[in-house]
Design a protein around this motif. Structure first.
Motif, mmCIF file in Angstrom:
data_model
loop_
_atom_site.group_PDB
_atom_site.id
_atom_site.type_symbol
_atom_site.label_atom_id
_atom_site.label_comp_id
_atom_site.label_asym_id
_atom_site.label_seq_id
_atom_site.Cartn_x
_atom_site.Cartn_y
_atom_site.Cartn_z
ATOM 1 N N SER A 1 -7.390 -9.191 -7.301
ATOM 2 C CA SER A 1 -8.472 -8.227 -7.131
ATOM 3 C C SER A 1 -7.988 -6.988 -6.380
ATOM 4 C CB SER A 1 -9.624 -8.900 -6.368
ATOM 5 O OG SER A 1 -10.692 -8.016 -6.231
ATOM 6 N N PRO A 2 -8.335 -5.813 -6.778
ATOM 7 C CA PRO A 2 -9.310 -5.451 -7.804
ATOM 8 C C PRO A 2 -8.721 -5.284 -9.201
ATOM 9 C CG PRO A 2 -8.657 -3.475 -6.659
ATOM 10 C CD PRO A 2 -7.886 -4.618 -6.033
ATOM 11 N N PHE A 3 -7.536 -5.804 -9.454
ATOM 12 C CA PHE A 3 -6.859 -5.625 -10.744
ATOM 13 C C PHE A 3 -6.737 -6.939 -11.513
ATOM 14 C CE2 PHE A 3 -5.260 -2.366 -7.845
ATOM 15 C CZ PHE A 3 -5.641 -1.234 -8.553
ATOM 16 N N MET B 1 -1.675 2.779 -9.786
ATOM 17 C CA MET B 1 -2.759 1.813 -9.606
ATOM 18 C C MET B 1 -3.415 1.984 -8.240
ATOM 19 S SD MET B 1 -1.003 -1.538 -11.362
ATOM 20 C CE MET B 1 -2.215 -2.664 -10.737
ATOM 21 N N SER B 2 -2.623 2.361 -7.245
ATOM 22 C CA SER B 2 -3.187 2.545 -5.908
ATOM 23 C C SER B 2 -4.199 3.698 -5.877
ATOM 24 C CB SER B 2 -2.090 2.752 -4.872
ATOM 25 O OG SER B 2 -1.554 4.060 -4.951
ATOM 26 N N THR B 3 -4.103 4.627 -6.835
ATOM 27 C CA THR B 3 -5.006 5.786 -6.845
ATOM 28 C C THR B 3 -6.165 5.639 -7.812
ATOM 29 O OG1 THR B 3 -3.799 6.981 -8.595
ATOM 30 C CG2 THR B 3 -3.058 7.317 -6.299
ATOM 31 N N ASN C 1 -6.155 1.978 -3.238
ATOM 32 C CA ASN C 1 -6.216 0.530 -3.417
ATOM 33 C C ASN C 1 -4.986 -0.160 -2.848
ATOM 34 O OD1 ASN C 1 -8.579 0.709 -5.185
ATOM 35 N ND2 ASN C 1 -7.164 1.582 -6.684
ATOM 36 N N LEU C 2 -5.228 -1.273 -2.188
ATOM 37 C CA LEU C 2 -4.138 -2.143 -1.762
ATOM 38 C C LEU C 2 -3.779 -3.022 -2.961
ATOM 39 C CD1 LEU C 2 -2.571 -2.680 0.856
ATOM 40 C CD2 LEU C 2 -4.201 -4.502 1.355
ATOM 41 N N GLY D 1 0.840 -1.184 0.000
ATOM 42 C CA GLY D 1 0.000 0.000 0.000
ATOM 43 C C GLY D 1 0.876 1.234 0.000
ATOM 44 N N TYR D 2 0.292 2.358 -0.388
ATOM 45 C CA TYR D 2 1.042 3.604 -0.519
ATOM 46 C C TYR D 2 0.589 4.634 0.498
ATOM 47 C CZ TYR D 2 3.252 1.779 -4.599
ATOM 48 O OH TYR D 2 4.021 1.009 -5.425
ATOM 49 N N LEU D 3 1.563 5.140 1.244
ATOM 50 C CA LEU D 3 1.333 6.233 2.180
ATOM 51 C C LEU D 3 1.403 7.569 1.440
ATOM 52 C CD1 LEU D 3 3.611 4.776 4.965
ATOM 53 C CD2 LEU D 3 1.119 4.943 5.064
#
Length: 177
Positions: A130-132, A172-174, A85-86, A29-31
């Motif tokens: 998921s979700p990718f 992708m996380s955003t 997104n994780l 995940g992204y901080l």
């Protein structure tokens, strides 16, 4: 600190024997996404990574990368603070394609030829969950930008998307899905 020099590709087809290669289960995940600050669990290892622009010549593909170890408790605490997104994926480690470099290039770079012979340079194939679901990206990390420029992609690669932020995990996380 290190400089990460990599090329990234979309994938047109999987190698037939994909399940025979070693792999890692990754969750991250992204901080923060610019610069990228992520926390990652790779199998039973945990760490935080900072990725920023490299102090390389204009147009270079290298990025500064710092990895700092975490324990499971610290990871669990920090991953709850991540935005968006994780990212969950399986990363397969495949040998570099045999036609990756011209023989002339390898003759001029014997230390690089040795690294290839030892299997030090690999293709990392990420198959996203998921979700990718359905996304796959292949990356190859190089010891130099010269080697990255000399590389001939594997036949099962599709488009070279190196430098296109739409294919970065931080982007992708955003994504709104």
């Amino acid at each position: 600190m290190g400089i990460e020099i990599e090329k990234k590709f979309t994938v047109k087809e999987f190698p037939l024997d994909l399940d025979t290669y070693p792999c890692h289960i990754i969750e991250q995940g992204y901080l923060n996404t610019s610069p990228a600050v992520r926390v990652r669990r790779e199998d039973d290892h945990y760490y935080m990574t900072y990725k920023g622009s490299a102090p390389a010549e204009e147009g270079g593909i290298g990025k500064v990368e710092y990895n700092m170890p975490l324990d499971a408790e610290s990871y669990a605490h920090l991953v709850k603070k991540c935005d968006g997104n994780l990212i969950k994926k399986t990363r397969y480690l495949l040998p570099l394609n045999e036609d990756a470099f011209d023989s002339e290039y390898l003759l001029k770079n014997p230390q690089f030829k040795s690294a290839l012979g030892n299997g030090d340079i690999k293709i990392e194939l990420d198959v996203f969950k998921s979700p990718f679901d359905g996304r796959q990206l292949a990356e190859v990390e190089f010891p130099s930008e010269e080697a990255a420029k000399a590389y001939h992609p594997a036949s099962w690669f599709n488009e070279d998307v190196t430098g296109d932020y739409h294919y970065s995990n931080s982007y992708m996380s955003t994504e709104e899905l």
